[in-house]
Write a protein that holds these residues in place. Structure first.
Motif, PDB file in Angstrom:
ATOM      1  N   SER A  79       0.869  -1.233  -0.161  1.00 40.31           N
ATOM      2  CA  SER A  79       0.130   0.036  -0.139  1.00 40.31           C
ATOM      3  C   SER A  79       0.879   1.153  -0.170  1.00 40.31           C
ATOM      4  N   ILE A  80       2.130   1.096   0.297  1.00 37.00           N
ATOM      5  CA  ILE A  80       3.045   2.253   0.405  1.00 37.00           C
ATOM      6  C   ILE A  80       3.616   2.513  -0.918  1.00 37.00           C
ATOM      7  N   ASN A  81       3.845   1.731  -1.805  1.00 30.51           N
ATOM      8  CA  ASN A  81       4.681   2.146  -2.746  1.00 30.51           C
ATOM      9  C   ASN A  81       4.054   1.253  -4.001  1.00 30.51           C
ATOM     10  N   LYS A 156       1.590  12.269   7.025  1.00 28.84           N
ATOM     11  CA  LYS A 156       1.251  10.816   6.612  1.00 28.84           C
ATOM     12  C   LYS A 156       1.189   9.693   7.912  1.00 28.84           C
ATOM     13  N   LYS A 157       1.898   9.785   8.779  1.00 25.48           N
ATOM     14  CA  LYS A 157       1.962   9.032   9.910  1.00 25.48           C
ATOM     15  C   LYS A 157       0.469   8.761  10.538  1.00 25.48           C
ATOM     16  N   PHE A 160      -2.136   7.500   8.266  1.00 29.95           N
ATOM     17  CA  PHE A 160      -2.018   6.328   8.195  1.00 29.95           C
ATOM     18  C   PHE A 160      -2.650   5.314   9.229  1.00 29.95           C
TER      19      PHE A 160
END
Length: 247
Positions: A79-81, A156-157, A160
C-alpha cells in the motif's frame, strides 16, 4: 441466542438425516453415524483432548500469528509504494497456485517431524486472505477523507494510523475469520503427512485401522474448534470496531 436458532435447527435436522442415512447404509467404516462418532470421542477423550488437540491447537495458533504478521507487513508494504505492489502482488498470488499436499512432504524433509513443518504449511495456506483483504482495506480509504485530514494539517503517519488502519480493520477481521478454518485445515494436512501427534495424525491412524468413527472424531473436534475460534474473533471484532455499531 435467538439469532442462532435457525442454525441450531438446521444443524439438528442435518444430524437426524445423517443418523438415519448411516443406519440405513449400515457400514460404519464408510459412513459412521453421529451417535457412533460421539461415543468414539467419549471413549478416546483422554488422548484426543489431552494429547492431540493441544498439539493441533499449538500449530494453529503459531501459524495464525505468523500469517497475521506476514500478511499485515506485506499489505502495508504494497500500500505504501506501487512498485513494491507490482513486485509482490504476483508472488503472493503465485504462492496459492502451489498444491500444498505436494509441498507438505518436502517441508517434513526440510524441518523434520517437529512442529515447524506443520506451522509452515499453515502459514502458507492462511497468509494469503489476510494479505489481500488487509491490502484492499488500506486502499478503500475515501479520498475525500484523506484530503480533509491533510487540510487540517495531518501528517502521513497520522493519516495512516488515524484513517487507513481503522478503515482496513473490518477487512482484516473478515480475513482472520476466513483464515481460522484454513489454519486448522493446514495443521491437519501437515499432521496427516508427517507427525507424531495431532488430530490429523490421529485421523490417519484411525484410517489405517478402518475405524470410520475414529476418522470422523477428530474432524468433528476440528469443526467445533473452528466455530469456537471464529466466535471469539467475532467478539473481539465487536469490541475493537465498536464505532461500526454507532453508524
Amino acid at each position: 441466542m435467538n439469532k442462532y436458532k435457525p442454525a441450531i435447527i438446521l444443524g439438528m435436522l442435518l444430524l437426524i438425516f445423517w443418523e438415519a442415512l448411516a443406519r440405513f447404509i449400515n457400514a460404519m467404516y464408510i459412513l459412521p453415524s453421529p451417535s457412533a462418532i460421539v461415543l468414539k470421542i467419549w471413549q478416546l477423550k483422554e488422548p484426543l483432548f489431552m494429547v492431540h488437540l493441544p498439539a493441533t491447537l499449538l500449530v494453529t495458533i503459531m501459524g495464525i500469528f505468523i500469517a497475521v504478521l506476514l500478511g499485515v507487513l506485506l499489505a502495508i508494504l504494497m500500500s505504501i509504494n506501487d512498485k513494491i505492489q507490482n513486485a509482490l502482488y504476483p508472488l503472493v498470488i503465485a504462492t496459492q497456485t502451489i498444491p500444498i499436499t505436494a509441498l507438505a512432504p518436502l517441508f517434513v524433509l526440510w524441518f523434520g517431524y517437529g512442529i515447524w513443518s506443520k506451522v509452515v504449511v499453515t502459514v502458507l495456506i492462511t497468509f494469503f486472505p489476510i494479505t489481500i483483504s488487509f491490502y484492499d482495506g488500506l486502499r478503500s480509504t475515501k479520498r475525500e477523507m484523506e484530503e480533509l485530514l491533510l487540510t487540517y494539517g495531518a501528517t502521513k503517519k497520522q493519516l495512516f494510523f488515524k484513517l487507513k488502519i481503522p478503515s482496513a480493520l473490518p477487512s482484516f477481521f473478515t480475513a482472520l475469520k476466513m483464515s481460522i478454518p484454513l489454519s486448522l485445515i493446514g495443521a491437519a494436512i501437515g499432521e496427516w503427512l508427517g507427525a507424531q501427534s495431532g488430530l490429523g495424525y490421529f485421523s490417519k491412524r484411525m484410517m489405517t485401522q478402518l475405524d470410520g468413527a475414529g476418522v470422523f472424531a477428530p474432524i468433528v473436534i476440528l469443526s467445533l474448534l473452528a466455530i469456537v475460534l471464529v466466535f471469539v474473533v467475532n467478539i473481539i471484532e465487536n469490541k475493537v470496531i465498536n464505532w461500526r455499531n454507532e453508524i
